[in-house]
Design a protein around this motif. Structure first.
Motif, PDB file in Angstrom:
ATOM      1  N   TYR A   9       0.555  -0.946   0.058  1.00 22.06           N
ATOM      2  CA  TYR A   9       0.353  -0.275  -0.046  1.00 22.06           C
ATOM      3  C   TYR A   9       0.758   1.482   0.088  1.00 22.06           C
ATOM      4  O   TYR A   9       1.885   1.076   0.134  1.00 22.06           O
ATOM      5  CB  TYR A   9      -0.859  -0.242   1.127  1.00 22.06           C
ATOM      6  N   THR A  27      -3.197   4.346  -1.618  1.00 23.14           N
ATOM      7  CA  THR A  27      -3.758   3.557  -2.635  1.00 23.14           C
ATOM      8  C   THR A  27      -2.824   1.708  -2.411  1.00 23.14           C
ATOM      9  O   THR A  27      -1.808   1.902  -2.028  1.00 23.14           O
ATOM     10  CB  THR A  27      -3.465   3.952  -3.777  1.00 23.14           C
ATOM     11  N   ARG A  33      -3.036   3.534 -10.042  1.00 30.23           N
ATOM     12  CA  ARG A  33      -3.408   4.890  -9.560  1.00 30.23           C
ATOM     13  C   ARG A  33      -3.088   6.112 -10.562  1.00 30.23           C
ATOM     14  O   ARG A  33      -3.956   7.330 -10.493  1.00 30.23           O
ATOM     15  CB  ARG A  33      -3.895   5.263  -7.720  1.00 30.23           C
TER      16      ARG A  33
END
Length: 108
Positions: A9, A27, A33
């Motif tokens: 993450y 994210t 992303r």
């Protein structure tokens, strides 16, 4: 399905220019992303201000830790955020390199 022992993450900061508008996000897929930020098709804060330059990121194993850090950074003063970015990226270089692209041969 077995639970994965490790997942990535990220908490990240994007901008449109050095010391420009800052966006802090979290994210589980930084490449995906960033591609969405660069496309800018969503009606979002990052699209409105054309925030496409990744200038800072931190990696976490657990989403709870990443969310905690994102909230912490969002509560910081702007000067603190700029100092954090410049501590690892003094030239405000774009740190995002697309998967499968050799940064030595690509332009951008």
């Amino acid at each position: 399905m077995p639970k994965r022992a490790y997942h990535n993450y990220w908490v990240y900061i994007i901008t449109n220019k050095p010391k420009g508008v800052l966006y802090i996000g979290v994210t589980g897929g930084l490449d995906d992303r960033m591609e969405r930020h660069i496309e800018g098709k969503e009606k979002s804060f990052s699209a409105k201000y054309k925030l496409k330059k990744l200038v800072y990121y931190e990696e976490f194993q657990f989403i709870e830790d990443a969310i905690r850090r994102e909230k912490q950074l969002k509560n910081w003063h702007r000067e603190w955020k700029i100092n954090l970015i410049e501590s690892i990226n003094p030239n405000w270089d774009n740190l995002w390199k697309p998967l499968g692209v050799d940064p030595e041969t690509s332009s951008g």
